[in-house]
Write an enzyme that holds these catalytic residues in place. Structure first.
Site, mmCIF file in Angstrom:
data_model
loop_
_atom_site.group_PDB
_atom_site.id
_atom_site.type_symbol
_atom_site.label_atom_id
_atom_site.label_comp_id
_atom_site.label_asym_id
_atom_site.label_seq_id
_atom_site.Cartn_x
_atom_site.Cartn_y
_atom_site.Cartn_z
ATOM 1 N N GLY A 59 5.028 -7.293 0.648
ATOM 2 C CA GLY A 59 4.460 -6.832 1.912
ATOM 3 C C GLY A 59 3.797 -5.484 1.724
ATOM 4 N N CYS A 60 3.745 -4.713 2.783
ATOM 5 C CA CYS A 60 3.144 -3.379 2.715
ATOM 6 C C CYS A 60 3.804 -2.583 1.595
ATOM 7 C CB CYS A 60 3.327 -2.673 4.061
ATOM 8 S SG CYS A 60 2.769 -0.955 4.051
ATOM 9 N N PHE A 61 2.992 -1.949 0.759
ATOM 10 C CA PHE A 61 3.567 -1.271 -0.406
ATOM 11 C C PHE A 61 4.212 0.070 -0.098
ATOM 12 C CE2 PHE A 61 -1.159 -0.686 -1.892
ATOM 13 C CZ PHE A 61 -1.450 0.175 -0.845
ATOM 14 N N TRP A 62 4.006 0.643 1.071
ATOM 15 C CA TRP A 62 4.557 1.967 1.366
ATOM 16 C C TRP A 62 6.075 2.001 1.291
ATOM 17 C CZ3 TRP A 62 1.314 2.611 6.434
ATOM 18 C CH2 TRP A 62 -0.024 2.851 6.107
ATOM 19 N N ASP A 78 3.287 -7.496 8.806
ATOM 20 C CA ASP A 78 2.051 -7.671 8.036
ATOM 21 C C ASP A 78 1.869 -9.128 7.640
ATOM 22 O OD1 ASP A 78 1.323 -4.871 7.927
ATOM 23 O OD2 ASP A 78 3.025 -4.632 6.577
#
Length: 171
Positions: A10-13, A89
């Site tokens: 998913g979102c890499f943050w 996401d």
């Protein structure tokens, strides 16, 4: 021994922050992996059609954190049965996967995915592929949640606490 792999969840943050906290991890970097365009930007990847997935490059000591343990920790913060979606996401750029640099990692990854499948009541949707292309994401994505503590993250605070505790006790 120093080892390197790319994990997409998913979102890499949030994934970048979680992985950076694990004992044995020496470095992390937000990247775009396995696309088919040159020099993709975040806007390009987010729009879709580039083939890239948001991923985290993980540099780790496989003596301190063996690959199977790293993968178990990774699986614990994603929904491995979700296709092209994690948290809020959605899209192929948020698909889950393990992207390896060494062919010797493939059987280890495949065995861990088979083990994971035995614990899931739906098919596991985590890809296992060689990392063919990897492009470092823009600087503002690197350590994003350290710079923006109120930023979006689909990985819960309980997971971040667990990783910090593991690092503190070097388990």
């Amino acid at each position: 021994m120093r080892h390197e792999i790319y994990l997409a969840g998913g979102c890499f943050w949030g994934l970048e922050m979680f992985l950076s906290l694990l004992p044995g991890v020496h470095g992390t970097e937000c990247c775009y992996v396995n696309g088919h365009t040159d020099a993709p930007s975040y806007a390009d990847v987010r729009r879709g059609g580039t083939g890239y997935v948001e991923a985290v490059r993980v540099i780790f000591d496989d003596g301190a954190l063996p690959l199977p343990k790293l993968l178990e920790m990774f699986y614990s913060v994603i929904d491995p049965t979700s296709l092209n979606r994690q948290g809020g996401d959605a899209g192929s750029q948020y698909r889950t996967g393990v992207f390896y640099l060494s062919d010797a990692d493939r059987p280890v990854i495949e065995a861990s995915l088979q083990k994971l499948q035995t614990r899931c009541d739906r098919p596991v949707r985590v890809a296992c592929e060689p990392a063919r292309t990897a492009v470092r994401a823009e600087e503002y994505h690197q350590k994003y949640l350290e710079k923006n503590p109120q930023g979006y993250c689909h990985i819960g605070p309980q997971h971040m606490r667990r990783a910090k505790e593991m690092r503190a006790y070097d388990v």
